[in-house]
Design a protein around this motif. Sequence first.
Motif, PDB file in Angstrom:
ATOM      1  N   PRO A  21     -15.987  -3.901  -8.431  1.00  0.00           N
ATOM      2  CA  PRO A  21     -14.928  -5.082  -8.918  1.00  0.00           C
ATOM      3  C   PRO A  21     -14.403  -4.600 -10.188  1.00  0.00           C
ATOM      4  O   PRO A  21     -13.273  -4.610 -10.723  1.00  0.00           O
ATOM      5  N   VAL A  22     -15.403  -4.277 -11.202  1.00  0.00           N
ATOM      6  CA  VAL A  22     -15.358  -4.110 -12.596  1.00  0.00           C
ATOM      7  C   VAL A  22     -14.523  -2.815 -12.818  1.00  0.00           C
ATOM      8  O   VAL A  22     -13.691  -2.668 -13.604  1.00  0.00           O
ATOM      9  N   HIS A  23     -14.738  -1.821 -12.049  1.00  0.00           N
ATOM     10  CA  HIS A  23     -14.002  -0.558 -12.153  1.00  0.00           C
ATOM     11  C   HIS A  23     -12.682  -0.477 -11.826  1.00  0.00           C
ATOM     12  O   HIS A  23     -11.741   0.151 -12.331  1.00  0.00           O
ATOM     13  N   LEU A  24     -12.305  -1.160 -10.866  1.00  0.00           N
ATOM     14  CA  LEU A  24     -11.082  -1.590 -10.380  1.00  0.00           C
ATOM     15  C   LEU A  24     -10.365  -2.187 -11.341  1.00  0.00           C
ATOM     16  O   LEU A  24      -9.145  -1.825 -11.643  1.00  0.00           O
ATOM     17  N   GLU A  25     -10.758  -3.280 -11.801  1.00  0.00           N
ATOM     18  CA  GLU A  25     -10.181  -3.894 -13.307  1.00  0.00           C
ATOM     19  C   GLU A  25      -9.748  -2.992 -14.201  1.00  0.00           C
ATOM     20  O   GLU A  25      -8.838  -3.165 -14.957  1.00  0.00           O
ATOM     21  N   ASN A  26     -10.973  -2.164 -14.604  1.00  0.00           N
ATOM     22  CA  ASN A  26     -10.777  -0.976 -15.657  1.00  0.00           C
ATOM     23  C   ASN A  26      -9.504  -0.100 -15.232  1.00  0.00           C
ATOM     24  O   ASN A  26      -8.671   0.116 -16.121  1.00  0.00           O
ATOM     25  N   LEU A  27      -9.297   0.444 -14.133  1.00  0.00           N
ATOM     26  CA  LEU A  27      -8.325   1.005 -13.730  1.00  0.00           C
ATOM     27  C   LEU A  27      -7.208   0.353 -13.626  1.00  0.00           C
ATOM     28  O   LEU A  27      -6.069   1.027 -14.070  1.00  0.00           O
ATOM     29  N   LYS A  28      -6.896  -0.903 -13.275  1.00  0.00           N
ATOM     30  CA  LYS A  28      -5.803  -1.232 -13.465  1.00  0.00           C
ATOM     31  C   LYS A  28      -5.263  -1.671 -14.806  1.00  0.00           C
ATOM     32  O   LYS A  28      -4.000  -1.583 -15.250  1.00  0.00           O
ATOM     33  N   ALA A  29      -6.345  -2.069 -15.658  1.00  0.00           N
ATOM     34  CA  ALA A  29      -5.830  -2.188 -17.168  1.00  0.00           C
ATOM     35  C   ALA A  29      -5.173  -1.063 -17.671  1.00  0.00           C
ATOM     36  O   ALA A  29      -4.521  -1.119 -18.661  1.00  0.00           O
ATOM     37  N   ALA A  30      -5.883   0.173 -17.212  1.00  0.00           N
ATOM     38  CA  ALA A  30      -5.536   1.419 -17.857  1.00  0.00           C
ATOM     39  C   ALA A  30      -4.219   1.874 -17.326  1.00  0.00           C
ATOM     40  O   ALA A  30      -3.315   2.568 -17.849  1.00  0.00           O
ATOM     41  N   PHE A  31      -3.911   1.837 -15.846  1.00  0.00           N
ATOM     42  CA  PHE A  31      -2.685   2.626 -15.099  1.00  0.00           C
ATOM     43  C   PHE A  31      -2.152   1.561 -14.261  1.00  0.00           C
ATOM     44  O   PHE A  31      -1.197   2.259 -13.747  1.00  0.00           O
ATOM     45  N   GLY A  32      -2.269   0.635 -14.035  1.00  0.00           N
ATOM     46  CA  GLY A  32      -1.678  -0.460 -13.372  1.00  0.00           C
ATOM     47  C   GLY A  32      -2.409  -0.586 -11.996  1.00  0.00           C
ATOM     48  O   GLY A  32      -3.377  -0.255 -11.874  1.00  0.00           O
TER      49      GLY A  32
END
Length: 420
Positions: free
Chosen positions: A92-103
Amino acid sequence: MGASSGPAARPASLWADLSDMLGSDARLLRLARLAALWLVPLTLGIVFVVFGTGPEPQRNWLGDMLGSDFTQVWVAGTSALQGRAGEPYDLPVHLENLKAAFGPDCRFAWHYPPVFLLPAAAMALLPPQGAFLLWTALSLGLFALTLRLASGRGDAVMIGLAHPLVFCNLTYGQNGLFTASLLTLGALLVDRRPWLAGLCFGLVAYKPQLAGLAPLLLLVTGRRQALAACIVTVLALCLASLAAFGWAPWQGFLDTLAQTNRIILRNAAAGLDINASAFGAVRLAGGSMEAAWALQVAVSGLAIWFAWRAWTVCADPALRTAALLSAAPMISPYVPLYDLAPLVPATMLLAIAAHRAGGLRAYERWLLIAAPATALLRPAMGATGFSFGLVLGLATLACVAARALPGLAGRSARAEVEAA
């Protein structure tokens, strides 16, 4: 006379030209050279311009994420640099980091062992676009150098770079070209420079499902220096990752192994049409998990046996290298299409061995002719439910086996004579 030279004669003439090409190594090589002269500049232009730049820093000109799969390498590396190296293993944290960086459409699970955080962190020192372009240039440069060292021919480098599996790796921002290069270099150097060979094999530790065959072959064939170098390299990488990032990523990696099995194998989150393994072929066709594992065990056993036999009885380093390269992808239950990249140097080395022995056999020539069709592997697999990727891998393995193992080579030559 008019009838023989009219429109009706053109298909027959075209077929005659095609048949002549299929029966001539020289004509096939000329066609490959000509195609490479067009395809390599086109490939590099598309990768570096269309996929490597865009109207926004995180998007290419197609509107997709810049670097596709490379996005999570950059994000994981950024987390590691910021002292949060365990986050990539917290989905979940990794997905949030991806979302914040690339959408929000950037959604990938991180399955790599912590040693891969070392190059990921190095790439994260640059902004995403610069990191992707550098990653692409490094993988392409190492692969080209490897092809040159393996073949000794400039035209072989160009033909290899024109292969669709190279384009696939570059557009995804994947690491298949690094893997293929390191395995190729290790196998070619194993008898001349055993310590350097072991170093190359050890550096593939970031992808253990493809790295495991090489040290096994070193062990069973008594290549102790190369094996020692391989083990030392892996230990050094593990210690370096511990020193740089602490225990948290290792704990996260161990805790998520079951999750990796669920996401990749059971749920096929990456798509059934991308997995070219025997396991993936059964699942793609609608088979059960039990049947998939049964076929995978059989294919893995066959690939390991062949690689062991080739490294035991074959005196040609090129064919031994091709044996490792063609067998390694067949062992894993998860082989995304870009991880078939070792088949590129494998087929090149097979063609070189055939040339030294007097020429290509008919089935070897068809294998080389089928190479451009690999660009259609994923659409074809998705549309038909049939794993063309597995067929390509097994066909390459079989052709190398016929050359590398004396008994098989004799039988295949007799079969060709009888067919003729």
